[in-house]
Motif scaffolding. Structure first.
Motif, mmCIF file in Angstrom:
data_model
loop_
_atom_site.group_PDB
_atom_site.id
_atom_site.type_symbol
_atom_site.label_atom_id
_atom_site.label_comp_id
_atom_site.label_asym_id
_atom_site.label_seq_id
_atom_site.Cartn_x
_atom_site.Cartn_y
_atom_site.Cartn_z
ATOM 1 N N LEU A 33 0.861 -0.923 0.007
ATOM 2 C CA LEU A 33 -0.180 0.479 0.360
ATOM 3 C C LEU A 33 0.933 1.375 -0.363
ATOM 4 C CD1 LEU A 33 -2.448 -0.973 2.473
ATOM 5 C CD2 LEU A 33 -2.909 -0.941 -0.227
ATOM 6 N N ASP A 34 1.977 1.540 0.756
ATOM 7 C CA ASP A 34 3.365 2.720 0.388
ATOM 8 C C ASP A 34 3.564 2.142 -0.242
ATOM 9 O OD1 ASP A 34 3.959 0.255 2.191
ATOM 10 O OD2 ASP A 34 5.684 1.621 3.060
ATOM 11 N N PHE A 35 3.552 1.501 -1.604
ATOM 12 C CA PHE A 35 4.702 1.013 -2.457
ATOM 13 C C PHE A 35 4.907 2.032 -3.214
ATOM 14 C CE2 PHE A 35 6.208 0.583 -6.959
ATOM 15 C CZ PHE A 35 7.308 -0.153 -6.407
ATOM 16 N N TYR A 36 4.031 3.103 -3.797
ATOM 17 C CA TYR A 36 4.885 4.238 -4.445
ATOM 18 C C TYR A 36 5.375 5.987 -3.725
ATOM 19 C CZ TYR A 36 1.924 2.295 -7.991
ATOM 20 O OH TYR A 36 1.728 1.368 -9.367
ATOM 21 N N GLU A 37 3.774 5.520 -2.312
ATOM 22 C CA GLU A 37 5.363 6.385 -0.763
ATOM 23 C C GLU A 37 6.569 6.487 -1.322
ATOM 24 O OE1 GLU A 37 4.631 9.742 1.029
ATOM 25 O OE2 GLU A 37 3.048 9.312 -0.473
ATOM 26 N N ARG A 38 6.367 5.094 -0.832
ATOM 27 C CA ARG A 38 8.563 4.643 -0.610
ATOM 28 C C ARG A 38 9.456 4.461 -1.405
ATOM 29 N NH1 ARG A 38 9.519 0.561 3.532
ATOM 30 N NH2 ARG A 38 10.933 -0.361 2.012
ATOM 31 N N LYS A 39 8.505 4.828 -3.222
ATOM 32 C CA LYS A 39 9.327 4.996 -4.256
ATOM 33 C C LYS A 39 9.509 6.137 -4.570
ATOM 34 C CE LYS A 39 9.468 4.136 -8.869
ATOM 35 N NZ LYS A 39 7.860 2.852 -10.683
ATOM 36 N N ARG A 40 9.052 7.465 -4.023
ATOM 37 C CA ARG A 40 8.785 8.688 -4.283
ATOM 38 C C ARG A 40 10.343 9.119 -3.148
ATOM 39 N NH1 ARG A 40 7.538 12.758 -1.563
ATOM 40 N NH2 ARG A 40 5.915 12.149 -0.422
ATOM 41 N N LYS A 41 9.888 8.988 -2.431
ATOM 42 C CA LYS A 41 10.784 9.136 -1.049
ATOM 43 C C LYS A 41 11.900 8.257 -1.867
ATOM 44 C CE LYS A 41 7.953 9.776 2.621
ATOM 45 N NZ LYS A 41 7.588 8.941 4.375
ATOM 46 N N ARG A 42 12.013 7.360 -1.971
ATOM 47 C CA ARG A 42 13.172 6.640 -2.701
ATOM 48 C C ARG A 42 13.932 8.283 -3.627
ATOM 49 N NH1 ARG A 42 12.243 1.777 -2.928
ATOM 50 N NH2 ARG A 42 11.878 1.940 -5.190
ATOM 51 N N LEU A 43 13.634 8.140 -4.476
ATOM 52 C CA LEU A 43 14.117 8.905 -5.767
ATOM 53 C C LEU A 43 14.732 10.127 -5.152
ATOM 54 C CD1 LEU A 43 11.180 8.160 -8.632
ATOM 55 C CD2 LEU A 43 13.844 7.374 -8.308
ATOM 56 N N ALA A 44 13.600 11.391 -3.708
ATOM 57 C CA ALA A 44 13.923 12.463 -3.667
ATOM 58 C C ALA A 44 15.849 12.150 -2.463
ATOM 59 C CB ALA A 44 13.007 12.748 -2.721
ATOM 60 N N ARG A 45 15.536 11.221 -2.585
ATOM 61 C CA ARG A 45 17.078 11.043 -1.071
ATOM 62 C C ARG A 45 18.112 10.773 -2.292
ATOM 63 N NH1 ARG A 45 13.377 7.758 2.361
ATOM 64 N NH2 ARG A 45 14.638 6.174 1.356
ATOM 65 N N SER A 60 19.519 12.155 -4.658
ATOM 66 C CA SER A 60 20.230 13.335 -5.477
ATOM 67 C C SER A 60 20.899 13.721 -4.283
ATOM 68 C CB SER A 60 19.564 14.459 -5.727
ATOM 69 O OG SER A 60 18.528 14.946 -4.450
ATOM 70 N N HIS A 61 20.632 13.597 -2.713
ATOM 71 C CA HIS A 61 21.453 14.070 -1.764
ATOM 72 C C HIS A 61 22.089 12.213 -1.448
ATOM 73 C CE1 HIS A 61 18.791 17.389 -0.364
ATOM 74 N NE2 HIS A 61 17.675 16.603 -0.848
ATOM 75 N N ARG A 62 21.743 11.366 -1.626
ATOM 76 C CA ARG A 62 23.148 10.139 -1.721
ATOM 77 C C ARG A 62 24.039 10.904 -2.622
ATOM 78 N NH1 ARG A 62 25.011 5.911 -3.524
ATOM 79 N NH2 ARG A 62 23.233 6.324 -5.942
ATOM 80 N N ALA A 63 23.805 11.329 -3.831
ATOM 81 C CA ALA A 63 24.591 10.791 -5.088
ATOM 82 C C ALA A 63 25.588 12.528 -4.358
ATOM 83 C CB ALA A 63 24.018 11.309 -6.377
ATOM 84 N N SER A 64 25.164 13.381 -3.855
ATOM 85 C CA SER A 64 25.825 14.760 -3.817
ATOM 86 C C SER A 64 26.569 14.064 -2.359
ATOM 87 C CB SER A 64 25.195 15.417 -3.211
ATOM 88 O OG SER A 64 25.568 16.208 -2.286
ATOM 89 N N ALA A 65 26.741 13.165 -1.383
ATOM 90 C CA ALA A 65 27.422 12.996 -0.496
ATOM 91 C C ALA A 65 28.167 11.995 -0.985
ATOM 92 C CB ALA A 65 26.501 12.216 0.908
ATOM 93 N N VAL A 66 27.297 10.821 -1.860
ATOM 94 C CA VAL A 66 29.669 9.993 -2.470
ATOM 95 C C VAL A 66 30.362 11.022 -3.436
ATOM 96 C CG1 VAL A 66 29.620 8.326 -3.889
ATOM 97 C CG2 VAL A 66 27.345 7.952 -2.630
ATOM 98 N N SER A 67 29.424 12.317 -4.385
ATOM 99 C CA SER A 67 30.429 12.659 -4.875
ATOM 100 C C SER A 67 31.570 13.855 -3.795
ATOM 101 C CB SER A 67 29.804 13.750 -5.925
ATOM 102 O OG SER A 67 29.259 14.613 -5.298
#
Length: 293
Positions: free
Chosen positions: A51-63, A65-72
């Motif tokens: 039931l929360d699949f799309y919400e979790r997917k949206r939050k994962r996509l939102a995170r 960019s932050h994860r890529a910034s931290a890695v770089s």
């Protein structure tokens, strides 16, 4: 997949091939059994998503960019060079795409269209022009067809709050538990539907609000037919409501149009077509819809 496993001679059942010394070992082949079918896709078709699949997917996509910034920021050395090369290529491609969209209707001078020889006085201040169409006409036509295909009678609908959609059901000996919800809107559950056990059913869909047929109006024929509902394609309120089969105003449903005698260009009978709900079923006691042709 084939692998090798070392076992002692006391464990091996091939007595004639193994030494009697338990220290010595022999090699025996064994096989890993792996699933060969699309079992994940099959499970999704049968039981749907969380039931929360799309919400979790949206939050994962939102995170992301932050994860890529931290890695770089942390990476260094050859890995940093490779990462920056990859990001540079992505940015270049993004700039090209944006530029192509910006230059679709920009007029540029065209040297080939300028005629040779003398020009009249009233044409001296003009130049041969052409429209820099970055996107091909075929692609534009395809987009227009797609937009027309999914154009609906009700493009915008009123949002429905969760308090209006669900009623809290209190359970337990002292009615202290409030994890169950009763759907207060019209629903479709399909043929052969069986409710879950009482202690596992979170969303209760009342029998009085379950519908199997809809009054569908054909926009070209100007006639209304009562057709069977096949399923709920999309509820604009939430993906969770689509999965529950909730039908509110603006919902896209699939109806059985085989009895209308509609055929495709190839001569095959059309079985199901989409229609949009145009009324509030929980208030009217019926479902009125317009066929999308």
């Amino acid at each position: 997949m084939v692998g090798e496993h070392e076992i002692s001679s006391t464990e091996c059942r091939r007595g004639r091939d193994c030494d009697t010394n338990p220290v010595t070992t022999c090699r025996r082949l064994f096989f890993y059994t792996m699933c060969q079918n699309e079992y994940i896709e099959e499970h999704i078709k049968r039981h749907g998503r969380r039931l929360d699949f799309y919400e979790r997917k949206r939050k994962r996509l939102a995170r992301e960019s932050h994860r890529a910034s931290a890695v770089s920021q942390k990476v260094f050395g050859i890995k940093a060079k490779l990462l920056h090369k990859k990001r540079h290529a992505e940015k270049v491609q993004l700039r090209k795409t944006l530029k192509a969209h910006d230059e679709r209707n920009v007029k540029q001078s065209d040297a080939q269209s300028t005629p040779d020889g003398a020009l009249p006085t009233y044409l001296l201040d003009r130049e041969g022009q052409k429209d820099a169409k970055a996107l091909s006409s075929a692609l534009k036509q395809k987009r227009k067809d797609k937009a027309a295909k999914y154009s609906v009678p009700l493009p915008k609908v009123r949002g429905i709050a969760e308090e209006e959609m669900f009623k809290v059901m209190r359970t337990g000996k002292n009615k202290s538990k409030a994890w169950k919800r009763m759907v207060t809107k019209a629903t479709f559950v399909g043929e052969g539907f069986t409710r879950k056990p009482v202690k596992m059913e979170r969303f209760v869909r009342p029998m009085a609000l379950r519908f199997k047929r809809a009054n569908v109006t054909h926009p070209d024929l100007k006639a209304t037919f009562q057709l069977s509902i096949i399923g709920v394609k999309k509820n604009p309120q939430s993906p969770m409501y689509t999965q529950l089969g909730v039908m509110t105003k603006g919902t896209i449903i699939e109806v059985n149009v085989s009895e209308l005698g509609m055929v495709t260009t190839g001569g095959k009978v059309v079985f199901g077509k989409y229609a949009q709900v145009t009324n509030n079923p929980e208030n009217d006691g019926c479902i009125n819809a317009v066929l999308l042709v």
